[in-house]
Write an enzyme that holds these catalytic residues in place. Structure first.
Site, PDB file in Angstrom:
ATOM      1  N   HIS A   3      -1.198  -0.044  -9.759  1.00  0.00           N
ATOM      2  CA  HIS A   3      -1.808  -0.703  -8.475  1.00  0.00           C
ATOM      3  C   HIS A   3      -2.267  -1.711  -9.885  1.00  0.00           C
ATOM      4  O   HIS A   3      -3.438  -1.653  -9.440  1.00  0.00           O
ATOM      5  CB  HIS A   3      -3.162  -0.010  -8.075  1.00  0.00           C
ATOM      6  CG  HIS A   3      -2.984  -0.878  -6.963  1.00  0.00           C
ATOM      7  ND1 HIS A   3      -3.215   0.150  -5.883  1.00  0.00           N
ATOM      8  CD2 HIS A   3      -3.178  -1.931  -6.394  1.00  0.00           C
ATOM      9  CE1 HIS A   3      -4.146  -1.007  -4.772  1.00  0.00           C
ATOM     10  NE2 HIS A   3      -3.776  -1.959  -5.547  1.00  0.00           N
ATOM     11  N   ARG A  33       0.571  -0.803  -0.406  1.00  0.00           N
ATOM     12  CA  ARG A  33       0.174   0.105   0.041  1.00  0.00           C
ATOM     13  C   ARG A  33       0.624   0.536  -0.161  1.00  0.00           C
ATOM     14  O   ARG A  33       1.636   1.197   0.238  1.00  0.00           O
ATOM     15  CB  ARG A  33      -1.062  -0.133   1.731  1.00  0.00           C
ATOM     16  CG  ARG A  33      -2.456  -0.640   1.084  1.00  0.00           C
ATOM     17  CD  ARG A  33      -2.890  -0.581   0.003  1.00  0.00           C
ATOM     18  NE  ARG A  33      -4.209  -1.649  -0.152  1.00  0.00           N
ATOM     19  CZ  ARG A  33      -3.889  -2.200  -0.359  1.00  0.00           C
ATOM     20  NH1 ARG A  33      -3.155  -2.836  -1.370  1.00  0.00           N
ATOM     21  NH2 ARG A  33      -5.711  -3.507  -0.552  1.00  0.00           N
TER      22      ARG A  33
HETATM   23  P1  NDP Z   1      -1.724 -11.451   5.048  1.00  0.00           P
HETATM   24  O1  NDP Z   1      -2.858 -10.987   6.005  1.00  0.00           O
HETATM   25  O2  NDP Z   1      -1.870 -12.856   4.482  1.00  0.00           O
HETATM   26  O3  NDP Z   1       0.489 -11.265   5.478  1.00  0.00           O
HETATM   27  C1  NDP Z   1       0.073 -10.145   6.256  1.00  0.00           C
HETATM   28  C2  NDP Z   1       1.775 -10.487   6.383  1.00  0.00           C
HETATM   29  O4  NDP Z   1       2.435  -9.558   7.371  1.00  0.00           O
HETATM   30  C3  NDP Z   1       1.955 -11.181   7.763  1.00  0.00           C
HETATM   31  O5  NDP Z   1       2.843 -12.854   7.360  1.00  0.00           O
HETATM   32  C4  NDP Z   1       2.410 -10.760   8.880  1.00  0.00           C
HETATM   33  O6  NDP Z   1       2.614 -11.520   9.960  1.00  0.00           O
HETATM   34  C5  NDP Z   1       2.745  -9.432   8.145  1.00  0.00           C
HETATM   35  N1  NDP Z   1       2.482  -8.528   9.649  1.00  0.00           N
HETATM   36  C6  NDP Z   1       0.972  -7.670   9.585  1.00  0.00           C
HETATM   37  N2  NDP Z   1       2.072  -7.103  10.390  1.00  0.00           N
HETATM   38  C7  NDP Z   1       2.515  -6.907  10.584  1.00  0.00           C
HETATM   39  C8  NDP Z   1       3.957  -6.174  11.609  1.00  0.00           C
HETATM   40  N3  NDP Z   1       3.534  -5.035  12.433  1.00  0.00           N
HETATM   41  N4  NDP Z   1       5.071  -6.393  11.702  1.00  0.00           N
HETATM   42  C9  NDP Z   1       5.390  -7.531  11.389  1.00  0.00           C
HETATM   43  N5  NDP Z   1       4.703  -8.432  10.190  1.00  0.00           N
HETATM   44  C10 NDP Z   1       3.840  -7.587  10.261  1.00  0.00           C
HETATM   45  O7  NDP Z   1      -2.160 -10.485   3.558  1.00  0.00           O
HETATM   46  P2  NDP Z   1      -1.283 -10.883   1.983  1.00  0.00           P
HETATM   47  O8  NDP Z   1      -0.253 -11.976   1.575  1.00  0.00           O
HETATM   48  O9  NDP Z   1      -2.660 -11.717   1.944  1.00  0.00           O
HETATM   49  O10 NDP Z   1      -1.920  -9.762   1.567  1.00  0.00           O
HETATM   50  C11 NDP Z   1      -0.317  -8.259   2.020  1.00  0.00           C
HETATM   51  C12 NDP Z   1      -1.054  -7.521   1.529  1.00  0.00           C
HETATM   52  O11 NDP Z   1      -0.613  -6.900   0.011  1.00  0.00           O
HETATM   53  C13 NDP Z   1      -2.496  -7.100   1.480  1.00  0.00           C
HETATM   54  O12 NDP Z   1      -2.791  -6.015   2.738  1.00  0.00           O
HETATM   55  C14 NDP Z   1      -2.827  -5.219   0.734  1.00  0.00           C
HETATM   56  O13 NDP Z   1      -2.354  -4.391   0.655  1.00  0.00           O
HETATM   57  C15 NDP Z   1      -1.683  -5.755  -0.302  1.00  0.00           C
HETATM   58  N6  NDP Z   1      -1.895  -6.198  -1.836  1.00  0.00           N
HETATM   59  C16 NDP Z   1      -1.297  -5.651  -3.335  1.00  0.00           C
HETATM   60  C17 NDP Z   1      -1.893  -6.339  -4.343  1.00  0.00           C
HETATM   61  C18 NDP Z   1      -1.580  -5.341  -5.278  1.00  0.00           C
HETATM   62  O14 NDP Z   1      -1.816  -5.268  -6.486  1.00  0.00           O
HETATM   63  N7  NDP Z   1       0.235  -4.271  -5.652  1.00  0.00           N
HETATM   64  C19 NDP Z   1      -2.728  -7.186  -4.429  1.00  0.00           C
HETATM   65  C20 NDP Z   1      -2.862  -7.824  -3.701  1.00  0.00           C
HETATM   66  C21 NDP Z   1      -2.846  -7.573  -2.100  1.00  0.00           C
HETATM   67  P3  NDP Z   1       2.257 -12.407  10.678  1.00  0.00           P
HETATM   68  O15 NDP Z   1       1.932 -13.743   9.403  1.00  0.00           O
HETATM   69  O16 NDP Z   1       2.757 -12.817  11.955  1.00  0.00           O
HETATM   70  O17 NDP Z   1       0.380 -12.465  10.989  1.00  0.00           O
HETATM   71  C1  OXD Z   2      -5.934  -6.216  -3.068  1.00  0.00           C
HETATM   72  C2  OXD Z   2      -5.448  -5.026  -4.113  1.00  0.00           C
HETATM   73  O1  OXD Z   2      -5.540  -5.746  -1.837  1.00  0.00           O
HETATM   74  O2  OXD Z   2      -5.753  -5.570  -5.134  1.00  0.00           O
HETATM   75  O3  OXD Z   2      -5.993  -6.898  -3.336  1.00  0.00           O
HETATM   76  O4  OXD Z   2      -4.383  -4.109  -4.030  1.00  0.00           O
END
Ligand code: NDP
Ligand code: OXD
Length: 309
Positions: free
Chosen positions: A272, A224
């Site tokens: 994006h 993000r």
């Molecule tokens: P998940 O919820 O599966 O994974 C999030 C990860 O971040 C987990 O490993 C979590 O740790 C870690 N995390 C969260 N907070 C912290 C913190 N404070 N300190 C350290 N680690 C942290 O999310 P996804 O993998 O499914 O997606 C990630 C992001 O990707 C989405 O939220 C979205 O914003 C973005 N995205 C962007 C897209 C694009 O086209 N640009 C498309 C799809 C998604 P833990 O495992 O320990 O809980």
């Molecule tokens: C998502 C994205 O969060 O596309 O899926 O950013």
């Protein structure tokens, strides 16, 4: 009980058709057409107008059209405590891995520089790096980060990760928590941000943290825009602390025309599109959650409301 779809990016009809093609009996309304607000029990949203969830007195769940839910968490007009769900989808994860591999390999082989050289008809071979030269650090080792990590390992990259909780992931050395963040960054020559945007991760890609990366590191932000402190990036590039950045997400989207990132030679910009929810692939989990809601069963892919992801 009925569903309302809310998004303002021109894809409402596409999603409505995709849902009804696979599930013709779904009671479905678009937010910008007249609809019975008190019948709505599920809202499926993508960057909806903030405050719009407050119009539905009987709302029981909010679903994101994507993986991220930050824009839902921010909307305090939703009834407190109702489940929020997000997309977890193989196609979304594959697309993200393909995007990241493209960015990483392009960086190793100077592809952006050659694109710029072409514009000035410059023939100038440049030193390139190899997979073995790099340690890729993935911030956020969740669904997408882990999938991306596996794809990089297949190509032979050394991959390390950073998450909130301790975890083991074959082939990936995993750091966790604030206490291990610096050690993780110190080893990283290519940083990939795949964190959710929360109050804890907002602004995490800042001057102080990025200064802990290896000299000349490359930044890929596919999470993000709010993760990056945008005004601190250009000085890091100009000083050589970072050798480049590939950004798919921005604090303001679309990125304003006058934004300095557009003109900076070391910043690659995509609008994006790193991985975009594919309606055909995602519709079954949305419809299944509506069925579960009707039957008072636990929903798929719920986030932790306290953690915000
Ligand atoms: P998940 O919820 O599966 O994974 C999030 C990860 O971040 C987990 O490993 C979590 O740790 C870690 N995390 C969260 N907070 C912290 C913190 N404070 N300190 C350290 N680690 C942290 O999310 P996804 O993998 O499914 O997606 C990630 C992001 O990707 C989405 O939220 C979205 O914003 C973005 N995205 C962007 C897209 C694009 O086209 N640009 C498309 C799809 C998604 P833990 O495992 O320990 O809980
Ligand atoms: C998502 C994205 O969060 O596309 O899926 O950013």
């Amino acid at each position: 009980m009925a569903i309302v779809l809310i998004r303002q990016d021109g894809k409402l009809d596409l999603w409505k058709r995709a849902l009804l093609d696979q599930f013709p009996a779904l009671p479905l309304y678009l937010y910008n057409e007249p609809h019975p607000k008190d019948e709505i029990s599920m809202a499926i949203v993508w960057k909806h107008p903030q405050g719009s969830l407050g119009q539905y007195p009987n709302l029981q769940s909010v679903a994101s059209f994507g993986a991220g839910v930050d824009f839902i968490i921010e909307d305090h007009s939703r009834p407190t405590g109702i489940p929020i769900t997000r997309v977890v989808d193989d196609a979304l994860a594959d697309d993200m891995a393909e995007y990241v591999l493209t960015a990483v390999l392009g960086h190793l082989k100077n592809m952006d520089q050659y694109a710029r050289d072409k514009q000035t008809t410059k023939w100038k071979p440049r030193p390139y790096s190899r997979i073995v030269d790099h340690t890729v650090g993935i911030m956020g080792l969740g669904t997408l980060g882990t999938h991306v990590g596996k794809a990089l390992i297949k190509l032979g990259f050394r991959v390390i990760g950073w998450s909130r909780h301790p975890k083991t992931q074959p082939g990936i050395e995993v750091y966790h928590g604030a206490a291990q963040q610096k050690d993780f960054l110190n080893r990283t020559s290519i940083l990939i941000c795949l964190l959710p945007l929360t109050s804890e991760t907002k602004g995490i890609l800042n001057k102080s943290n990025l200064s802990h990366l290896q000299q000349g590191a490359y930044l890929i932000n596919v999470a993000r825009g709010g993760h990056l402190v945008e005004e601190e990036l250009v000085p890091l590039l100009d000083s050589g602390q970072l050798s480049g950045a590939c950004l798919d997400v921005f604090q303001q989207e679309p990125l304003p025309e006058k934004h300095p990132f557009w003109k900076h030679p070391l910043i690659k910009i995509t609008p994006h599109v790193a991985s975009v929810s594919d309606p055909k692939s995602v519709v079954p989990q949305l419809a299944e959650n509506f069925r579960r809601l009707q039957n008072d069963e636990p929903l798929l892919n719920q986030i932790d409301l306290d953690l915000g992801y």
